[in-house]
Structures are given as C-alpha cells and as structure tokens.
Scaffold this motif. Sequence first.
Motif, PDB file in Angstrom:
ATOM      1  N   THR A 348       0.832  -1.197   0.000  1.00  0.00           N
ATOM      2  CA  THR A 348       0.000   0.000   0.000  1.00  0.00           C
ATOM      3  C   THR A 348       0.878   1.264   0.000  1.00  0.00           C
ATOM      4  O   THR A 348       1.920   1.289   0.642  1.00  0.00           O
ATOM      5  CB  THR A 348      -1.004  -0.006   1.190  1.00  0.00           C
ATOM      6  OG1 THR A 348      -1.761   1.192   1.138  1.00  0.00           O
ATOM      7  CG2 THR A 348      -0.337  -0.125   2.540  1.00  0.00           C
ATOM      8  N   GLY A 351       2.551   3.473  -5.025  1.00  0.00           N
ATOM      9  CA  GLY A 351       2.414   4.332  -6.201  1.00  0.00           C
ATOM     10  C   GLY A 351       1.751   3.638  -7.392  1.00  0.00           C
ATOM     11  O   GLY A 351       1.901   4.086  -8.532  1.00  0.00           O
ATOM     12  N   LYS A 352       0.999   2.584  -7.144  1.00  0.00           N
ATOM     13  CA  LYS A 352       0.358   1.830  -8.231  1.00  0.00           C
ATOM     14  C   LYS A 352      -0.661   2.687  -8.985  1.00  0.00           C
ATOM     15  O   LYS A 352      -0.648   2.733 -10.212  1.00  0.00           O
ATOM     16  CB  LYS A 352      -0.351   0.586  -7.660  1.00  0.00           C
ATOM     17  CG  LYS A 352       0.579  -0.356  -6.916  1.00  0.00           C
ATOM     18  CD  LYS A 352      -0.156  -1.507  -6.286  1.00  0.00           C
ATOM     19  CE  LYS A 352      -1.034  -1.131  -5.098  1.00  0.00           C
ATOM     20  NZ  LYS A 352      -0.318  -0.546  -3.948  1.00  0.00           N
ATOM     21  N   THR A 354      -0.900   5.924  -9.050  1.00  0.00           N
ATOM     22  CA  THR A 354      -0.231   7.036  -9.719  1.00  0.00           C
ATOM     23  C   THR A 354       0.325   6.565 -11.061  1.00  0.00           C
ATOM     24  O   THR A 354       0.224   7.265 -12.071  1.00  0.00           O
ATOM     25  CB  THR A 354       0.931   7.572  -8.825  1.00  0.00           C
ATOM     26  OG1 THR A 354       0.411   7.801  -7.518  1.00  0.00           O
ATOM     27  CG2 THR A 354       1.529   8.841  -9.377  1.00  0.00           C
ATOM     28  N   THR A 373      -6.683   2.739  -2.612  1.00  0.00           N
ATOM     29  CA  THR A 373      -7.430   1.972  -3.607  1.00  0.00           C
ATOM     30  C   THR A 373      -8.056   0.747  -2.955  1.00  0.00           C
ATOM     31  O   THR A 373      -7.366  -0.016  -2.290  1.00  0.00           O
ATOM     32  CB  THR A 373      -6.497   1.502  -4.733  1.00  0.00           C
ATOM     33  OG1 THR A 373      -5.856   2.646  -5.284  1.00  0.00           O
ATOM     34  CG2 THR A 373      -7.278   0.778  -5.825  1.00  0.00           C
ATOM     35  N   ASP A 462      12.742   9.428  -7.712  1.00  0.00           N
ATOM     36  CA  ASP A 462      12.976  10.867  -7.512  1.00  0.00           C
ATOM     37  C   ASP A 462      13.091  11.227  -6.038  1.00  0.00           C
ATOM     38  O   ASP A 462      13.724  12.198  -5.657  1.00  0.00           O
ATOM     39  CB  ASP A 462      11.828  11.670  -8.146  1.00  0.00           C
ATOM     40  CG  ASP A 462      10.480  11.346  -7.514  1.00  0.00           C
ATOM     41  OD1 ASP A 462       9.962  12.164  -6.772  1.00  0.00           O
ATOM     42  OD2 ASP A 462       9.959  10.237  -7.747  1.00  0.00           O
TER      43      ASP A 462
HETATM   44  N1  LIG Z   1       7.835  11.383  -4.955  1.00  0.00           N
HETATM   45  C1  LIG Z   1       7.038  10.475  -5.534  1.00  0.00           C
HETATM   46  N2  LIG Z   1       5.819  10.238  -5.006  1.00  0.00           N
HETATM   47  C2  LIG Z   1       5.037   9.320  -5.611  1.00  0.00           C
HETATM   48  C3  LIG Z   1       5.461   8.598  -6.766  1.00  0.00           C
HETATM   49  N3  LIG Z   1       4.472   7.731  -7.101  1.00  0.00           N
HETATM   50  C4  LIG Z   1       3.479   7.913  -6.209  1.00  0.00           C
HETATM   51  N4  LIG Z   1       3.814   8.858  -5.316  1.00  0.00           N
HETATM   52  C5  LIG Z   1       2.995   9.343  -4.189  1.00  0.00           C
HETATM   53  O1  LIG Z   1       2.786   8.272  -3.273  1.00  0.00           O
HETATM   54  C6  LIG Z   1       1.491   8.358  -2.679  1.00  0.00           C
HETATM   55  C7  LIG Z   1       0.769   7.062  -2.866  1.00  0.00           C
HETATM   56  O2  LIG Z   1       0.492   6.867  -4.223  1.00  0.00           O
HETATM   57  P1  LIG Z   1      -0.690   5.924  -4.725  1.00  0.00           P
HETATM   58  O3  LIG Z   1      -0.601   5.888  -6.210  1.00  0.00           O
HETATM   59  O4  LIG Z   1      -1.979   6.291  -4.102  1.00  0.00           O
HETATM   60  O5  LIG Z   1      -0.207   4.521  -4.109  1.00  0.00           O
HETATM   61  P2  LIG Z   1      -0.927   3.113  -4.220  1.00  0.00           P
HETATM   62  O6  LIG Z   1       0.144   2.098  -4.392  1.00  0.00           O
HETATM   63  O7  LIG Z   1      -1.983   3.154  -5.273  1.00  0.00           O
HETATM   64  O8  LIG Z   1      -1.552   2.995  -2.781  1.00  0.00           O
HETATM   65  P3  LIG Z   1      -2.805   2.105  -2.270  1.00  0.00           P
HETATM   66  O9  LIG Z   1      -3.941   2.388  -3.174  1.00  0.00           O
HETATM   67  O10 LIG Z   1      -2.991   2.605  -0.893  1.00  0.00           O
HETATM   68  O11 LIG Z   1      -2.369   0.693  -2.303  1.00  0.00           O
HETATM   69  C8  LIG Z   1       0.806   9.553  -3.368  1.00  0.00           C
HETATM   70  O12 LIG Z   1       0.934  10.656  -2.507  1.00  0.00           O
HETATM   71  C9  LIG Z   1       1.601   9.769  -4.634  1.00  0.00           C
HETATM   72  O13 LIG Z   1       1.597  11.118  -5.082  1.00  0.00           O
HETATM   73  C10 LIG Z   1       6.758   8.887  -7.301  1.00  0.00           C
HETATM   74  O14 LIG Z   1       7.234   8.326  -8.289  1.00  0.00           O
HETATM   75  N5  LIG Z   1       7.495   9.819  -6.620  1.00  0.00           N
END
Ligand SMILES: Nc1nc2c(ncn2[C@@H]2O[C@H](COP(=O)(O)OP(=O)(O)OP(=O)(O)O)[C@@H](O)[C@H]2O)c(=O)[nH]1
Length: 563
Positions: A348, A351-352, A354, A373, A462
């Motif tokens: 979790t 960043g999936k 994103t 998610t 980054d």
């Molecule tokens: N600095 C940075 N932040 C990122 C990157 N990818 C995602 N984030 C940040 O990480 C946080 C989580 O991103 P999500 O895409 O919601 O992560 P997820 O894996 O879908 O999370 P769950 O749905 O909770 O499983 C957000 O605040 C994004 O903006 C990246 O490449 N760099």
Amino acid sequence: MMASCSSLTSRPSPLVHGPWSSNPTSNGNRPILLSLKIRPFDPLRLAKAVRHGLGVVSPDNTAVEVEAPAIETQEVNDEVGGSLDGVTETQLGDNGKDGTTSSTRVKKKREDDDSLDNRFQVRNGREVFEEKAYLVGVERKGDREESFGIDESLKELAQLADTAGLMVVGSTYQKLSSPNPRTYIGSGKVSEIKSAIHALDVETVIFDDELSPGQLRNLEKAFGGDVRVCDRTALILDIFNQRAATHEAALQDAHNCALQLINCSQVALALMEYQLPRLTRMWTHLERQAGGQVKGMGEKQIEVDKRILRTQIGVLKKELDSVRKHRKQYRNRRTSVPVPVVSLVGYTNAGKSTLLNRLTGANVLAEDRLFATLDPTTRRVQIKNGKEFLLTDTVGFIQKLPTMLVAAFRATLEEISESSLLVHVVDISHPLAEQQIEAVDNVLSELDVSSIPKLMVWNKVDKAKDPQKIKLEVERREDVVCISALTGEGLEEFCDAVQDKVKDSMVWVEALVPFNKGELLSTIHQVGMVEKTEYMENGTLVKAHVPLRFARMLTPMRQLHIS
Ligand SMILES: Nc1nc2c(ncn2[C@@H]2O[C@H](COP(=O)(O)OP(=O)(O)OP(=O)(O)O)[C@@H](O)[C@H]2O)c(=O)[nH]1
Ligand SMILES: [Mg+2]
C-alpha cells in the motif's frame, strides 16, 4: 475524562452505528467497526448502507497530519505467559525530529482539543468525530531482525489510525516471549496504559496485533469506563468500509462497478465474521445498562443477534458465489479478445494508482494514505508502436494482513490470477522497501499466481536518498525497471519491459489467414508481436508471437499453412 466521554453520548459519533444498539450508549456509539446495518443481502442496498452508515473521511481533505507515534524507548522486562512483572511507568518517548518532545506535542494537542466541538470536523460534507487513540504494540522475542521492527509497525498503525479518522495521542510497546492469553500484554503494562488513558483522555486503545474476543473483553474491563479496545484487524476493516463507500461514486463502467460490489460485499462479510465471536461485548453492555439485574435478558439478546448474523453470513456467501460465477463468465468473454492484461501489485502507498493514472490518463484516487485503492480498476494502455495492453490497478498489500481480509481481496486477486504479467511496484525510497517486498511476495505465494511472469518496478526514484546508486543497481539486474510515476522518468523503459515480458508469455505461430478474415489479421497486430507478413495466393502468411489463447484460435489456419 469520564465527563467528556459521557457528553459524547448526546452527539452520536458518525463513524459507527452499532447494528444492535438501539440505545446509543457511548460504547455502542464509537468509531471502529460494527458499522454495517445487517439486513437481507442486496448488493445495491448494501453499497448504499455502507455509504450512508459511515462518516467518511474525505480523501480530498487530507489536512490531518500523520503524527509519528510517541514510541516508548525504555527496555521492558520480559513477561512470559502472563506473569506480572511489566513496567508501570508510562513514558512518552522523545521522537520529535524538530526538537519538540512528544509529551509537549501531546499537551499542545490537549489544549487545542479541549473543546469537544473542535473535534467534530466536517469532511466530505459529513461531520466526523476525531477520537483520541493510544497505540500498543508487542515485540515478540525471536522476531527476525530483518522483519518489520516494532517502531515501523507502530508508525504504520498510526498511519492506519489517521486514515480511519482517529487522532493518535501516544503509544507504547512491550517485549514479550509470548502474549498473555488473558490480556495479550502483561498486567504491569495494562496499569501503565490505564494511567496513560487518564493522563491523555484516551478514548480508544488500538493493539497492533489481532486480539482474541476474550482478550478484547478482558482489556476493556481492565481499562474500565468507556474506553474502546480494538486491534489492527478492526482498524483495517473499518478503513475498507470507509473506502468502499468513498469509491463507489467514482465508478465509471459496469465492469468496475461489478468488482466494486463484490469487494463491498466481501468487506461486509469480513466484518460480520469478525463481529460474530465478539458479540459478547453487547452482552456486557446490556448488563451494564440494566444495572447488572437482568443478566438473562442480555444473554437472550446476544443469542438472537448471533443467529441473525449467522443467517446473514450464509445469505451473503451464497450471493457472493453467484456474483463470482457471473464475473468468471465475463472474464472468459473478455479473454476471447486476448489483449494482454497486466496487473499492478504492491505494498500500500507504493504508487500503483499514480502509475496507472500516468500511463492511461485515468483519474484513480492516488494519495499519501494507506489503502487509497480498494476496488480494482482496469484501463487500456496504448504504447507508441500501436500495441496495447490492459492495466489493472489493485488494492495494496500490508504486513499482518488479517486472514479474513484475504478473502475480501478475492475480487482483485481473481482478476490478477488471469493476468499475462504481474508488475510488482515498490516504493524504493521507503526505508523498509526490502521488508515490504517480502510482505508482498508472501501474500502472492499464498495465491495461485506462481506461473505468471513478474516484473519488478522500483518507483519513487525521484524521492530516494541516492537515486544514482539505485540506477546503478538496476543496471546490474535484468528483472528490475526504475521509474518515477510522479515525474514520468523511466516510463518508456517500463513499457518496453512490459512488452518484452508479455512477449515471453506468448507463443510463436506461423499462420495463413484467408483474405476474408481481415479482422483476424488486425487482431493479431493488436495483441501479438508480428515479425513478418507475406501476401500469398490464398491469404496472408503471418509470423508472430501471440497470446496462447489466441494461438489456439488460429490452430486451423496453422494446419492449413503446414499442409
Ligand atoms: N515522490 C514520488 N511520489 C510518488 C510517486 N508515485 C506515487 N507517489 C505518491 O505516493 C502516494 C501514494 O500513491 P498511490 O498511487 O496512491 O499509491 P498506491 O500504491 O496506489 O496505494 P494504495 O492504493 O494505498 O495501495 C501519493 O501521494 C503519490 O503522489 C513517485 O514516483 N514519486
Ligand atoms: Mg492505489
């Protein structure tokens, strides 16, 4: 503290509507769990019940700062099998990076929140009451050093609590050889927490591990008053419940809507199964209400409640089975046009979503909170060379995933079990990236996905301390791609790697496609990797890598060519 707690009863907490509590005493009226109204199953109504039955913390309103828990740093005497030599002194450790001690912060919070009204906040058009929560963890002797440490586990618990809309005011932990069967922690620790409850006006105590119904009851009794005790499982279930409600509005098509309904029902089922053995809490509650005089009344009621709950669980399970069968038929139809399905899996917050948004222009909620998610979303990705694949975003994994929630994940997991490729997204900037990878691998190993090719993606490069070092490491390894879903860095390489991997799962065919089957030819171009086409007298000779299922459809034409 008691005074402020009892005054709560006049204003129902929006987070919980206990299904059995017609009289909202403070204990039957707190956040965390027991949130669903149990009625005969109707998926649409159920989704509605979830939506209206809860105060949902708006994902857009992320103003609440995640506060690192005040972790006790002092050594704690060992407690084995409930022997009573725990530490009695409550001490809030200094973990304030800015030089502020936790206790000062806590004091400040208390001043700020003196008025109960300040803790009712409008979020997403609803009034949400922020309860004060205290976290408790146990470090088991013999826990492997490379696994999640107690500090990190408690930090994660604090994030979960924040996501659920609670205000973390302090935390503590204890080192144990084995948990106390009666109270999980030792009695010394129980007294210490009791002092903290009084000192900090704590309303909810959250344990980092799953507690048995008996332990929950004993702890509630020991802490006394109106303090609610819950565990990590309850917290996660509650977040899922909230998320189920939040995401419903975002659904855009029938496919995603069906998945949402399954997930929603799965969460309801997990909740009911969690509640069933814990229903005895209501017995105590009824007994207290009646001044301990009519014990039998409470006892009777609990039996009725249990029977209702068991019936509902049975109905829900049947309905879910039938919805699942339909889903399977749908998937079979979908795979008749075999665009490769690529699934994003990972811890979790890795960043999936994103990444999905970045690649497809989708608008899936991505935010810095756990379990953003809940429902799987599928979108089409068009690559530069005209190829395309379907990309599925999934619910994130977490360590100590409650067993009953693995079933609630099934809608997502059934989808990924038919993927051509699993992309494991890792937040490489996270200090516990290794442990998170292991936790995800552990969950994956419990699923039937070992035959699906995998690609690992190191995201958030980054944000990493030393991006150069990470890039060098990636160069040495063949199976990893380094990206930033946020800045877009490495996404072209990512798509190339996906294509290569998808190709690995395809089979080589040489087929003569008759001229009157033009649409087949374009499908081969769309889903396969065509190496060569030649126009022959009676059709087009195609040499290509195609998905296995599609190769089967081409079998007559392959034979035609060979003969
Ligand atoms: N600095 C940075 N932040 C990122 C990157 N990818 C995602 N984030 C940040 O990480 C946080 C989580 O991103 P999500 O895409 O919601 O992560 P997820 O894996 O879908 O999370 P769950 O749905 O909770 O499983 C957000 O605040 C994004 O903006 C990246 O490449 N760099
Ligand atoms: Mg997500």
